[in-house]
Design a protein around this motif. Structure first.
Motif, PDB file in Angstrom:
ATOM      1  N   TYR A   1      -3.176   4.868  12.619  1.00  0.00           N
ATOM      2  CA  TYR A   1      -2.165   5.580  13.397  1.00  0.00           C
ATOM      3  C   TYR A   1      -0.805   4.949  13.153  1.00  0.00           C
ATOM      4  O   TYR A   1      -0.695   3.749  12.911  1.00  0.00           O
ATOM      5  CB  TYR A   1      -2.499   5.560  14.883  1.00  0.00           C
ATOM      6  N   PRO A   2       0.248   5.749  13.235  1.00  0.00           N
ATOM      7  CA  PRO A   2       1.588   5.207  12.924  1.00  0.00           C
ATOM      8  C   PRO A   2       1.996   4.104  13.892  1.00  0.00           C
ATOM      9  O   PRO A   2       1.698   4.162  15.077  1.00  0.00           O
ATOM     10  CB  PRO A   2       2.502   6.425  13.067  1.00  0.00           C
ATOM     11  N   THR A   3       2.666   3.107  13.336  1.00  0.00           N
ATOM     12  CA  THR A   3       3.211   2.037  14.174  1.00  0.00           C
ATOM     13  C   THR A   3       4.735   2.085  14.167  1.00  0.00           C
ATOM     14  O   THR A   3       5.381   1.359  14.901  1.00  0.00           O
ATOM     15  CB  THR A   3       2.746   0.651  13.691  1.00  0.00           C
ATOM     16  N   ASP A   4       5.283   2.955  13.329  1.00  0.00           N
ATOM     17  CA  ASP A   4       6.726   3.184  13.328  1.00  0.00           C
ATOM     18  C   ASP A   4       6.961   4.371  14.266  1.00  0.00           C
ATOM     19  O   ASP A   4       6.605   5.503  13.954  1.00  0.00           O
ATOM     20  CB  ASP A   4       7.217   3.514  11.921  1.00  0.00           C
ATOM     21  N   TYR A   5       7.553   4.091  15.408  1.00  0.00           N
ATOM     22  CA  TYR A   5       7.691   5.121  16.441  1.00  0.00           C
ATOM     23  C   TYR A   5       9.039   5.823  16.407  1.00  0.00           C
ATOM     24  O   TYR A   5       9.419   6.484  17.363  1.00  0.00           O
ATOM     25  CB  TYR A   5       7.432   4.510  17.818  1.00  0.00           C
ATOM     26  N   ALA A   6       9.769   5.712  15.300  1.00  0.00           N
ATOM     27  CA  ALA A   6      11.101   6.318  15.207  1.00  0.00           C
ATOM     28  C   ALA A   6      11.037   7.828  15.451  1.00  0.00           C
ATOM     29  O   ALA A   6      11.873   8.386  16.181  1.00  0.00           O
ATOM     30  CB  ALA A   6      11.732   6.021  13.850  1.00  0.00           C
ATOM     31  N   GLN A   7      10.062   8.499  14.849  1.00  0.00           N
ATOM     32  CA  GLN A   7       9.947   9.953  15.050  1.00  0.00           C
ATOM     33  C   GLN A   7       9.584  10.274  16.499  1.00  0.00           C
ATOM     34  O   GLN A   7      10.072  11.250  17.063  1.00  0.00           O
ATOM     35  CB  GLN A   7       8.898  10.548  14.114  1.00  0.00           C
ATOM     36  N   HIS A   8       8.751   9.439  17.115  1.00  0.00           N
ATOM     37  CA  HIS A   8       8.378   9.657  18.512  1.00  0.00           C
ATOM     38  C   HIS A   8       9.593   9.489  19.429  1.00  0.00           C
ATOM     39  O   HIS A   8       9.798  10.263  20.362  1.00  0.00           O
ATOM     40  CB  HIS A   8       7.276   8.677  18.927  1.00  0.00           C
TER      41      HIS A   8
ATOM     42  N   ARG B   1      11.893  12.479  19.003  1.00  0.00           N
ATOM     43  CA  ARG B   1      11.327  13.667  19.657  1.00  0.00           C
ATOM     44  C   ARG B   1      11.485  13.568  21.171  1.00  0.00           C
ATOM     45  O   ARG B   1      11.852  14.531  21.845  1.00  0.00           O
ATOM     46  CB  ARG B   1       9.857  13.822  19.294  1.00  0.00           C
ATOM     47  N   PHE B   2      11.203  12.375  21.730  1.00  0.00           N
ATOM     48  CA  PHE B   2      11.312  12.207  23.171  1.00  0.00           C
ATOM     49  C   PHE B   2      12.771  12.321  23.630  1.00  0.00           C
ATOM     50  O   PHE B   2      13.055  12.934  24.660  1.00  0.00           O
ATOM     51  CB  PHE B   2      10.728  10.872  23.625  1.00  0.00           C
ATOM     52  N   GLU B   3      13.692  11.763  22.854  1.00  0.00           N
ATOM     53  CA  GLU B   3      15.105  11.862  23.218  1.00  0.00           C
ATOM     54  C   GLU B   3      15.572  13.311  23.210  1.00  0.00           C
ATOM     55  O   GLU B   3      16.325  13.729  24.096  1.00  0.00           O
ATOM     56  CB  GLU B   3      15.963  11.014  22.262  1.00  0.00           C
ATOM     57  N   ARG B   4      15.126  14.106  22.199  1.00  0.00           N
ATOM     58  CA  ARG B   4      15.480  15.538  22.171  1.00  0.00           C
ATOM     59  C   ARG B   4      14.919  16.243  23.404  1.00  0.00           C
ATOM     60  O   ARG B   4      15.606  17.027  24.045  1.00  0.00           O
ATOM     61  CB  ARG B   4      14.939  16.198  20.900  1.00  0.00           C
ATOM     62  N   TYR B   5      13.688  15.934  23.752  1.00  0.00           N
ATOM     63  CA  TYR B   5      13.053  16.540  24.923  1.00  0.00           C
ATOM     64  C   TYR B   5      13.807  16.137  26.196  1.00  0.00           C
ATOM     65  O   TYR B   5      14.126  16.987  27.035  1.00  0.00           O
ATOM     66  CB  TYR B   5      11.589  16.105  25.019  1.00  0.00           C
TER      67      TYR B   5
END
Length: 157
Positions: free
Chosen positions: A136-143, A146-150
């Protein structure tokens, strides 16, 4: 028809899958592979026969293809798989390891673990998580993005 095939005491024994979850549809996610399989199916000597074996076996003691014989995994490993690995300068692996490769690629591509679990036929997503969680990804940049956009959209309401 969905059935299992086991090589027992030199004979092929056909049966039904051991559980409801053993019968599953696994999508082919590569258009090139789909095209190749369609071409194989159209060139098959028994094309259109729903009871025909898709992959041919070989006549014992020869390399002659025989569509009336069951495909033999040991023959495939010995005559095709191992030589292909050697030509590609890859380490020796089991054919079953390709299942793990597929699962790893699906998870790396972002498919939900629940979906991968269903494709693998695992009784529970916990099994999939236990085997593949290290992927599973450990780089959470995309997460984070996505959360900031939400959060911004929710905050504007």
């Amino acid at each position: 028809m969905r059935q299992t095939a086991q090589h027992i005491a030199g004979e092929w024994v056909f049966g039904t899958p051991k559980s409801r979850r053993s019968s599953r549809d696994v999508p082919l996610l590569d258009r090139g592979l789909i095209a190749d399989l369609k071409a194989h199916k159209m060139q098959h000597p028994r094309s259109g026969d729903g009871d025909a074996l898709f992959w041919p076996g070989r006549t014992p003691g020869s390399h002659r293809v025989d569509y009336g014989r069951v495909w033999d995994l040991a023959s495939f490993r010995r005559n095709y798989f191992k030589p292909a690995l050697m030509r590609a300068e890859l380490p020796a692996i089991r054919v079953h390891d390709l299942r793990h490769t597929a699962a790893s690629l699906w998870l790396a591509a972002g498919f939900p673990p629940y979906q991968v679990s269903r494709w693998l036929g695992h009784a529970s997503v916990v099994t999939t998580d236990t085997i593949y969680s290290h992927l599973y990804p450990t780089d959470y940049a995309q997460h984070i993005a996505r959360f900031e956009r939400y959060a911004n959209v929710v905050g504007q309401k």
